[in-house]
Structures are given as C-alpha cells and as structure tokens.
Enzyme design. Structure first.
Site, mmCIF file in Angstrom:
data_model
loop_
_atom_site.group_PDB
_atom_site.id
_atom_site.type_symbol
_atom_site.label_atom_id
_atom_site.label_comp_id
_atom_site.label_asym_id
_atom_site.label_seq_id
_atom_site.Cartn_x
_atom_site.Cartn_y
_atom_site.Cartn_z
ATOM 1 N N LYS A 50 43.843 31.248 39.197
ATOM 2 C CA LYS A 50 45.047 32.075 39.281
ATOM 3 C C LYS A 50 45.990 31.619 40.394
ATOM 4 O O LYS A 50 47.206 31.686 40.243
ATOM 5 C CB LYS A 50 44.679 33.546 39.460
ATOM 6 C CG LYS A 50 43.967 33.889 40.744
ATOM 7 C CD LYS A 50 43.665 35.374 40.825
ATOM 8 C CE LYS A 50 42.938 35.719 42.109
ATOM 9 N NZ LYS A 50 43.704 35.365 43.315
ATOM 10 N N THR A 51 45.433 31.154 41.513
ATOM 11 C CA THR A 51 46.295 30.677 42.600
ATOM 12 C C THR A 51 47.050 29.427 42.155
ATOM 13 O O THR A 51 48.234 29.246 42.476
ATOM 14 C CB THR A 51 45.458 30.371 43.858
ATOM 15 O OG1 THR A 51 44.728 31.534 44.232
ATOM 16 C CG2 THR A 51 46.359 29.956 45.015
ATOM 17 N N ASP A 54 50.049 38.839 43.399
ATOM 18 C CA ASP A 54 48.663 38.406 43.211
ATOM 19 C C ASP A 54 47.714 39.596 43.393
ATOM 20 O O ASP A 54 48.079 40.602 44.013
ATOM 21 C CB ASP A 54 48.346 37.310 44.240
ATOM 22 C CG ASP A 54 47.045 36.593 43.939
ATOM 23 O OD1 ASP A 54 46.506 36.764 42.830
ATOM 24 O OD2 ASP A 54 46.575 35.848 44.816
ATOM 25 N N GLU A 55 46.497 39.479 42.873
ATOM 26 C CA GLU A 55 45.447 40.504 43.035
ATOM 27 C C GLU A 55 45.966 41.896 42.678
ATOM 28 O O GLU A 55 45.750 42.873 43.400
ATOM 29 C CB GLU A 55 44.917 40.495 44.483
ATOM 30 C CG GLU A 55 44.388 39.151 44.963
ATOM 31 C CD GLU A 55 43.027 38.799 44.372
ATOM 32 O OE1 GLU A 55 42.565 39.531 43.471
ATOM 33 O OE2 GLU A 55 42.447 37.794 44.794
ATOM 34 N N GLN A 61 37.580 42.802 38.341
ATOM 35 C CA GLN A 61 37.289 42.653 39.764
ATOM 36 C C GLN A 61 37.954 43.747 40.597
ATOM 37 O O GLN A 61 38.170 43.575 41.801
ATOM 38 C CB GLN A 61 37.736 41.276 40.259
ATOM 39 C CG GLN A 61 36.972 40.126 39.625
ATOM 40 C CD GLN A 61 37.327 38.790 40.249
ATOM 41 O OE1 GLN A 61 36.931 38.456 41.371
ATOM 42 N NE2 GLN A 61 38.088 37.997 39.521
ATOM 43 N N ARG A 85 30.528 34.908 42.448
ATOM 44 C CA ARG A 85 30.710 34.162 43.702
ATOM 45 C C ARG A 85 29.896 32.866 43.668
ATOM 46 O O ARG A 85 30.131 31.963 44.455
ATOM 47 C CB ARG A 85 30.243 34.972 44.913
ATOM 48 C CG ARG A 85 30.947 36.284 45.229
ATOM 49 C CD ARG A 85 32.442 36.197 45.199
ATOM 50 N NE ARG A 85 32.950 36.528 43.879
ATOM 51 C CZ ARG A 85 34.134 36.182 43.424
ATOM 52 N NH1 ARG A 85 34.940 35.448 44.159
ATOM 53 N NH2 ARG A 85 34.527 36.528 42.212
#
Length: 751
Positions: free
Chosen positions: A32-33, A218-219, A249, A594
């Site tokens: 996504k970044t 973002d997020e 998430q 993770r």
C-alpha cells in the site's frame, strides 16, 4: 516513468484513477505504501498537479518520513508535497489560523499525557475528588467527548442518569479553562479545535481547500469519527480523495478507531471506485493460508483473499506448553537455534495480546543473555530529566504554560518546596497571571525574603536565556541553555542512575542537533512540537528480539514470529459481543501476517496471572486456524489430559520428556516436536548457541558458587535428575531462585 511495469495490475489501476473518490482495500503486505507514493508521483508527473497541492496523511511520524523520502526519490518537486500525521497537520493549520481561535496564540504548547496528568491531579485535589473510579471515569469522559466531537451539553444529556454528571461538568470546564489559561492544547484538542475551526469558519476552510486539491489518507481503518469528518470536509470541494486501508487490520476500536469509516466512505462518496490489493509480498503461502482461514470468519469486512507468489515455506507450528515457564523455555531455545542458523535477533518477535505475559519471556531472555527490546516500554521523551530540560524551552517560548514552568522552578534543585509553589500559584490565580510572570516580577510581590532569594537565580537565568534566544540556532541555543542552567553539573557522575540521566540528556542534545540539520529553517516551537508528537505516536528502533503486544507490532514485520498465550480470556481477551470477538480475530490476523518466513503459536495448559494459577482453555482461534483438531475440544474443555499436572509445575516439558519430544542435550542434536496435526518443528540445540566462556561441568554440585552477567552471584540449590541437560536451580543473591540450563546460560563457576 513506466508505472505499468512498476506495479501489479490492481495497484496500477488505482494509481491512474486520478480524479474523484477512490477506496483501496489493501491486504496485509500488499504494497500500500508503494501504491500511495506512486500515486502521488503519477499526479505530479503525468497529471501535472503542482506538488504543493497534494496532501498525504498517515498515522506515525516514521511512516510519514518514509513516504516523503520515497516520493522525493521518484518525483520532481516531491519535497513540496505535504506528508504528515493527522495531528501534526492539524497543529500546523491551528498555528497558521490561530487568530481565529478564541483564547489561543500561535505559540501554543501541545501537552503530552504527562502534562495533562499533572493538571488532572491538581484539579482532583482542588475539587477534593479522592475516589479512583471517579477519577478514571472523568478522564475517560473527557476523551470520549473529544474523540466523538461532542459538546459537553450533548454528553451530559446522554448520561443524565449518572449522578456524577454535575460534578463532571464542573471538572470539564475547569480542565478546559486551565488549558486555555496555559495557551495549551492536549493531543485530542488538535483534532477537535481544527474540525470546529473549518466547520464553523468558511473563510478558513476555503483557504485550506484552495491550498490543497488532492488528498491521500493512509491506514484509514484506524481513523476515528472526528478524523473522518475532517477528511470528508477538506475533500468536499474537489472530491479528489484516495483512502487506503484494511478493515481486516482495524484493531484500535478501544481508542476510538471506527471500522465503519471505510464503509461510510462508500455511502458518502457513492461514485467512489473500489480496488482490492490481494497480492501479498511479505509472507509464505502457508502463513497466508492460515491468515485467510481465520479472517474469513469475520462478517464485517470486504471479501478479499490474500495470495502470494512467494514459496510455500515452513508449516505453521503450534506448541501446547505445560505452563508459562515451559512456554517461555520453548520459545527462547527456539530463538537461540534460529539465531545459530543465521536469523538475526531483530528479525524475531514474541507477540502477545497482553503485556502481563511478558515477564516469563523477558526473564528467560535475560537468563540466556539474549538482547531484546520491550516495545511500548518507558519512552525516551517521557523520562523525567528529559521532560524537565525540554520544559526550559517551553517556558521560554510560551510564558503562559504553567505546567512546564512548574517543572523547572526547582530543577535543578533550588530549595523551593510545595508550600512556596502553592503560594506562587495562589498569587498567579488571584491576579490572573502565569506563575512565570509572578516569578519574573518577584521583587514586587508579597513574599518571604527567603523565597525571594531562592527565586532570584531562576529569574536571572531565564532573563539571560530570553535575551539570547534570537541570536542562536536551535542547537547552539540548547547547549547555551544547558550551560547557563548548570543542569548537567547538578547530577552526581559517580551515581549510576545520575550518570544514566546525564547520558540521556547528552542523547537529547544529539537529537536537537540532528533535527536542526534536517530542518534548517525550523524554530524551537517546531522542535518541541516534533518531540511531543513523536513521543506520543512512535516507537524506538533496536537490534534485539522484539517483545511486543500485537497492537505495538502493527506495521512491523519479522522473519520469525512467535504468537504466545493463545488461550481463552487472553487471546481472545473478550467475547462480550460479536464486535469484540471480530476485533480480537483481526488482532490474530495482524499477528499472523507480521511473519515473513516462519510462524509459531503457543498456549499454556496452566498460567499464573492476576495473582493466582488457573487451568487454561485453548483459544478458539487455534481451532479456526486448524492447528488443533475438533477432537481436542472435549479434552481441552475437560482438562482430562492434565489431571496430574500439579507435579509438573516447577519444571518444563523438556525435563519430563513431553509426548513427542526427543530430548537429548549432549553436544549438537536434532530435536523434533510433533504437533497435534502431525506437523513437525525441527531445530538444533548446541552447547555453543550463545557466546559464553567454557564451563567445566564436573563442577556441578550442590552449593557450588556461580555468577551470571545479569543476575549476579548465586549458589546451585538443586540439580535435575536428568544429568545430560545440565539443568540446575540457582539461588541468586538478587533475583531469587531460577531453573537454568548450563548448556545455554552464560554461567561461570566461582572458586
């Protein structure tokens, strides 16, 4: 730039969708970044949008810095793009338009949690509130009002059945008045005051909308209702907004994050184009299979399924420990083995739902002298000596800030006690001035001569600093301030704790220097704002094994991950309603994703927590992950396999030859544990797994004196019946008795 070759098909389609509202549901590890940075670059290079017209918002200073760095590398004028956190953007705008905010000036202070705690303490004392439940409720109420963007009247109306509402209303008004009096805002105020500003002042809103035309967030799953309202209002003119988030998430419901914001976006922007990023670049196929297996149980989500072109990888392994000691022993010995095989310590993490589980793992890591980092520990900028030094800067740039000034009034010690401070505050309150103003004009106040004599040096040093503040850069002024205040010389260099405080302040000096080098035009106010926001949002880096809660590990990734404490009432911690359970399941999903290469989950059949030892029930998530078969449910709920457990409480499974465990500690040996679903977990234990001096095992006997680098001196008080693994109990002078394997622990025998 050939964007099509740099991105996968879904990423590319989202990037080139430059006009109008766009929602990107980005799975864990899906890039996504990368999408956000190339989207911004595309707007600049292909759509010819001026870089200064673009705003990108994320949740941590670290993430913002990384995004800005990437944009600068791939786009012309990338340095002109505004990339920041919600709170830093709001702070910047509030300073710009401070003249429109009643009671505030542009040099306002941002109070940290420590600062607000001091105000709370004083107000509780003033109102004679002693009950701890009442105190906690009042703090929670204030947070709720601000995060939900409610008025005090709305809140008290909803909870009018609560008999404490009258007292709370008075408390809230006093708290807000104290903030305004100090020309300060708390962390939540940055959002509240900015939203109220743009919602009620058309001139300010239009000015900001003319400045920014393209918005990227973002997020988005971590936004609260207030943050959503801010974004919606800012983008209402151009409607050129892209949000990136993953509802799977969304794990911060307890602090106000609203998972429904993602779905609300599609209701408010009905023409929004929706893209799903499902290709994962982080984890192996077998790890993603488990992640998909558990998250599909949730109903409140957009349907997507992660896939990867990475290797299948190792099986996900589950270890059912006998107790928390056995659990920690298994995890730490596995870490030793993986490190021997070339995995760096910082590429391994022990993740848990609650911090209360950390003690056993921390002790075991200490026992074997393995470097480790406690995430979410005591943060650098929250240390008392650091807060006190920075308070000098704040007191100079914001004379109205009584909280900061009272930190320095007796730092270094000047013999000014609480009685004297109360007297100064009384004068300030009665004359509607700041305490600093009283001190700087102490000659004209009715004060005892002894107090005036103690205040005089403080006034002199502050006057000297104020006279020079505009003659130096930030770093030069900071070092000058330390010299004039004589802070470093106030510590005893021969005292270990004081010496550490000196080192901390020296590290602070270095942070000031680095900040000025990276921000040559910044002011002291900018530095203080950066410190407050960084301390509030970000975590320190390190090179050891990471011990963290799942919340603390979000956004991180590791080669090897151990998810521990997979038991009911721990993980999941709650099952009060379906929403709670879905968030707990999202937490497990975050923990699993993770891991890049290997994933291990553990549980304990008994655990000592909250003051007592209890039998544990395996987490329902282990069944959903298909790591424990259905037939185990009856055994698990009835504890039939643990009827004789009491006799095993002081030793590990390894000492008792746990079923399926081939224990052999002579030299290098391969050990295999067979899991409930017939998976195997192989690892080698070696006598040379950690760096230590050679040990003469012929010296192992009761009463033998030993020493350990962390625990100090001790005496062997018990020797395991299984002599091959050289496990002994040592009674240390400082930390009491501990069971230790001499094969791995850095123990030396004393003559």
């Amino acid at each position: 730039m050939d964007y099509k070759s740099l991105l996968n098909s879904e990423q590319y389609e989202a990037v080139i969708c430059s006009e109008g509202p766009v929602l990107v549901s980005a799975g864990a590890g899906s890039g996504k970044t990368r999408l956000l940075t190339y989207r911004i670059a595309y707007l600049i290079t292909e759509c010819h949008v001026p870089a200064q017209k673009i705003l990108a918002i994320t949740f941590t200073n670290k993430a913002a810095a990384e995004m800005k760095e990437r944009i600068i590398k791939i786009a012309t004028d990338g340095d002109l793009v505004t990339v920041c956190t919600f709170h830093s953007f709001c702070a910047r705008m509030l300073r710009t338009y401070a003249s429109f905010i009643p009671g505030y000036k542009e040099n306002f202070t941002i109070f940290s949690e420590t600062d607000t705690a001091k105000i709370f303490k004083d107000l509780f004392k003033q109102m004679q509130i002693d009950d701890e439940n009442t105190k906690n409720n009042f703090k929670h109420n204030i947070s709720t009002i601000k995060n939900e963007n409610m008025t005090l009247e709305q809140f008290t109306h909803i909870y009018n059945y609560d008999r404490s509402m009258g007292e709370f209303e008075k408390f809230y008004k006093l708290y807000q008045a104290e903030l305004v009096k100090n020309n300060a805002m708390d962390f939540d105020d940055l959002l509240v005051n900015f939203y109220n500003l743009i919602a009620t002042n058309e001139e300010v809103l239009t000015s900001i909308q003319n400045k920014y035309s393209y918005f990227n967030v973002d997020e988005f799953q971590d936004t609260n209702s207030l943050q959503y309202d801010i974004v919606k209002l800012l983008a209402s003119k151009t409607r050129n907004i892209l949000i990136v988030g993953d509802e799977d998430q969304s794990i911060y419901g307890w602090r106000g994050a609203n998972i429904d914001n993602i779905f609300q976006f599609t209701r408010d922007f009905r023409d929004a184009k929706v893209f799903k990023l499902e290709q994962n670049y982080r984890s192996t196929k077998k790890i993603l299979d488990r992640a998909n297996l558990i998250i599909k149980q949730n109903k409140n989500r957009l349907d997507k399924k992660l896939f990867t072109e990475n290797d299948a990888g190792a099986d996900v392994f589950y270890y059912p420990a006998l107790n928390e000691t056995d659990e920690a022993d298994f995890v730490v010995r596995s870490i030793i083995t993986k490190h021997n095989q070339g995995v760096p310590y910082h590429e391994m993490a022990i993740l848990m739902r609650v911090n209360a589980l950390s003690r056993a793992f921390e002790e075991k890591l200490l026992t074997y002298n393995i470097p480790h980092i406690m995430y979410n520990g005591f943060k650098f900028f929250e240390r008392a000596e650091i807060k006190n030094v920075l308070a000098y800067l704040t007191a100079i740039v914001n004379p109205s800030d009584d909280v900061s000034f009272l930190r320095i009034i007796n730092f270094p010690k000047r013999g000014i006690g609480e009685t004297s401070i109360d007297k100064l505050r009384e004068i300030a309150m009665s004359s509607k001035r700041s305490v600093k103003d009283v001190v700087m004009n102490y000659e004209y106040e009715v004060l005892p001569k002894a107090l005036k004599d103690k205040i005089k040096p403080l006034k002199e040093v502050l006057s000297a600093l104020e006279a020079e503040i505009n003659n130096f850069g930030i770093y030069e002024f900071f070092t000058y301030m330390l010299k004039e205040t004589n802070i470093l010389n106030s510590f005893d260099k021969d005292n270990e704790q004081d010496y550490e405080r000196i080192l901390n302040i020296n590290s602070l000096v270095n942070s000031v220097r680095e900040f000025e080098e990276n921000n040559p035009n910044a002011t002291i106010i900018d530095y203080l704002q950066n410190v407050t926001l960084s301390a509030q949002m970000d975590m320190d880096d390190g090179k050891g094994v990471v011990i963290a809660t799942v919340h603390g590990a979000k956004g991180l990734e590791f080669d090897n991950v151990y998810v521990v404490g997979c038991e009911e009432k721990i993980f999941p911690i709650s099952r009060e309603d379906n929403d709670d359970l879905e968030e707990e399941r999202r937490l497990m999903y975050v923990a699993i994703t993770r891991a890049k290469k290997e994933l291990v989950l553990t549980s304990s059949s008994q655990r000592f927590m909250y003051g007592k030892r209890e039998y544990s029930v395996k987490s329902r998530f282990l069944y959903e992950l298909d790591l424990v078969h259905e037939r185990e449910r009856q055994i698990n709920s009835g504890f039939s396999s643990y009827n004789n457990y009491n006799k095993f409480q002081t030793k590990s499974a390894m000492d008792y030859g746990y079923s399926g465990y081939n224990k052999n500690y002579n030299g290098d040996s391969m050990n295999t544990i067979q899991s409930n679903n017939n998976q195997s977990f192989n690892y080698t234990f070696s006598k040379n797994t950690v760096e230590k001096k050679s040990v003469d095992f012929s010296k192992i006997k009761l009463g033998a004196k030993v020493t350990h680098p962390k625990f100090g001196d001790g005496v062997i008080s018990e020797i395991s019946n299984n002599s091959s693994n050289h496990t002994v109990k040592i009674k240390f002078d400082t930390v009491g008795e501990k069971m230790i394997s001499l094969d791995y622990a850095p123990i030396e025998f004393k003559e």
